[in-house]
Every structure is written in structure tokens, then in C-alpha cells.
Design an enzyme around this catalytic site. Sequence first.
Site, short mmCIF file in Angstrom:
data_model
loop_
_atom_site.label_atom_id
_atom_site.label_comp_id
_atom_site.label_asym_id
_atom_site.label_seq_id
_atom_site.Cartn_x
_atom_site.Cartn_y
_atom_site.Cartn_z
CG HIS A 20 14.80 3.92 -64.90
ND1 HIS A 20 16.64 3.51 -64.81
CD2 HIS A 20 14.54 2.41 -65.33
CE1 HIS A 20 15.73 2.02 -65.20
NE2 HIS A 20 14.99 1.84 -65.57
CG HIS A 23 11.76 0.58 -63.90
ND1 HIS A 23 11.77 0.11 -65.83
CD2 HIS A 23 10.69 0.74 -64.71
CE1 HIS A 23 10.86 0.51 -66.40
NE2 HIS A 23 10.35 0.77 -65.56
CG ASP A 80 15.04 -3.86 -63.16
OD1 ASP A 80 14.19 -2.96 -63.05
OD2 ASP A 80 16.08 -3.86 -63.86
CG HIS A 81 17.65 0.43 -62.71
ND1 HIS A 81 18.22 0.12 -63.31
CD2 HIS A 81 17.06 -0.96 -63.19
CE1 HIS A 81 18.90 -0.42 -64.52
NE2 HIS A 81 17.03 -1.27 -64.58
CG HIS A 95 13.66 2.17 -69.75
ND1 HIS A 95 13.40 0.80 -70.50
CD2 HIS A 95 13.92 2.18 -69.11
CE1 HIS A 95 13.08 -0.14 -69.16
NE2 HIS A 95 13.29 0.60 -68.39
CG ASP A 107 17.02 -0.60 -68.02
OD1 ASP A 107 18.05 -0.82 -67.70
OD2 ASP A 107 15.89 -1.10 -67.12
CG HIS A 156 19.85 -4.42 -67.96
ND1 HIS A 156 18.77 -5.96 -66.93
CD2 HIS A 156 18.82 -3.94 -67.20
CE1 HIS A 156 17.22 -4.99 -65.95
NE2 HIS A 156 17.52 -4.08 -66.80
FE FE Z 1 16.38 -2.37 -65.59
ZN ZN Z 2 14.11 -0.03 -66.67
#
Ligand code: FE
Ligand code: ZN
Length: 258
Positions: free
Chosen positions: A56, A58, A60-61, A114, A131, A169
Amino acid sequence: MEPLHLKPLPALSDNYIWMLHDDLGNALVVDPGQAAPVQDALHRQHLELRAILLTHHHPDHIGGVARLRELTSANIYAANDPQIELATHRVTDGDRIDLDAPQCSFAVIAVPGHTLCHIAFHGQDLLFCGDTLFSVGCGRLFEGTASQMLASLDRLAALPAHTKVCCGHEYTLANCAFAKTLEPGNEALQARCESARHLRDAGLPSLPSLLADELACNPFLRIDEPSIIEAIDVGATDSADRTSRFAALRLRKDEFRG
Ligand code: FE
Ligand code: ZN
């Protein structure tokens, strides 16, 4: 077929970039939120990055994708999400990703909730779920509805019980604290919390987890269990409706301060 090796590379504060590699020097990574941990692992083990799978959009990915694209010739597999600009291959629900190096194959599963375009990858008895599903928990509903997320989790829960769940995570201990308030008498949950505690105390990831364990411990996969229905306690009308139960459970987790 070459044996494959799975490694979670810690990134940012609590992310994992999952790396899968063979013994011939070929690697893939899932959700590189940073480039540096991937570069380090590639150098240390003399691996070449062949593919990047993205669950996805985001940061942080996907934050490390641009740099890895400059440094390697890896193909980049992602959903048709305009917020993921750097993809070489767009994939959708039901697609298969067949890679020659490392030799492996993944089914793409759409798991909105998410985010709306969130996808998961299932193959080699591994599930890369970003996530969507966490150990003993699930992702927050940033874009999708409770009903979408529940349908997504239902699909993941139906995969073979021996599937290794590779989440985005390290949230297991915090999730355990919440889950124990709902099912204090769940022995499988107690065992999972204890094993996660030991692993974390030893500086090790609590992941991957086994889907069978998630089915026994994860409240978000257990909303049809009498103990969870009782713990959620949303009143007789809503209690009969599993989407309402799921929405109430997710809300309660959002508000939980362990
Ligand atoms: Fe994340
Ligand atoms: Zn995420």
C-alpha cells in the site's frame, strides 16, 4: 527448487521490510519504507535485488523505493494506486506474480480497509499482508469501511493454517495487552503473549506468526467467538451483526491506552 530464506529487516521505528532470497544471490523485498536497511542486507549477503512488492501507498512502506530503483534494476509490483508512482508492474486481485529469481510465485489478494488499494501477497506458505493483519491485531481503518476490512480479514483467515504471517509492523506486545482485556482466559493468547515477550526481550522480531495462532489469539479474527461477542458487548441488536461487532472492536482498540 532453491531453498528460500525469509528475513525481517527492521526499519524506521517499528516497521519490517521483509526480504526473501535464494542461495544464488537473488532477493526480493516487500514494503521497503527505507532503502538503507535493504542496501545493507544486500551488501552483507552479496545479493542482487530483483523485485519489490508493495502492499500500500503509505510512506513507511514505500519510502525507500525511489532510491532502490536508482540503485538496482528490480521490478516493482504494486496495485493500480495513483499514490504509488514508481511501479513497473500493476497487479490486481486474482493475479499471480511468477518470479524466476528468486524462484517463487505469489497470489495477489485485494484487502481494502487500511487503505482502499491495499493488497496482500500469498505464496510459498508466506503471507505478506502489510498493515491489514497484524499479530494479535489488525490495521486501522484510514480509508476503508469496517465491512471492507472485515471481508479482507475473512479472506486472509481462510488461507491454510500453516501460513506464516509477515506483517508490516512490530505491534504484537501492544496488541496482546489489548487482546488480554477481552479474553483474559484464552490460553493460546497467553502463550502467544509470553512467546512474543521472550522474543522481544531477546531483541528478536515476534514475527512471522502462524495463521493458526492468529485464529486462536487475534480478537479481530475471532468476532464470531462467544467470548469475544460477550466482551464487545454492543447490545442485542448490534451484537447479532458481525460488521457492527467488528466496527465496535476496532473503535475500542483505537481508544485503548494500555
Ligand atoms: Fe505502516
Ligand atoms: Zn500503512
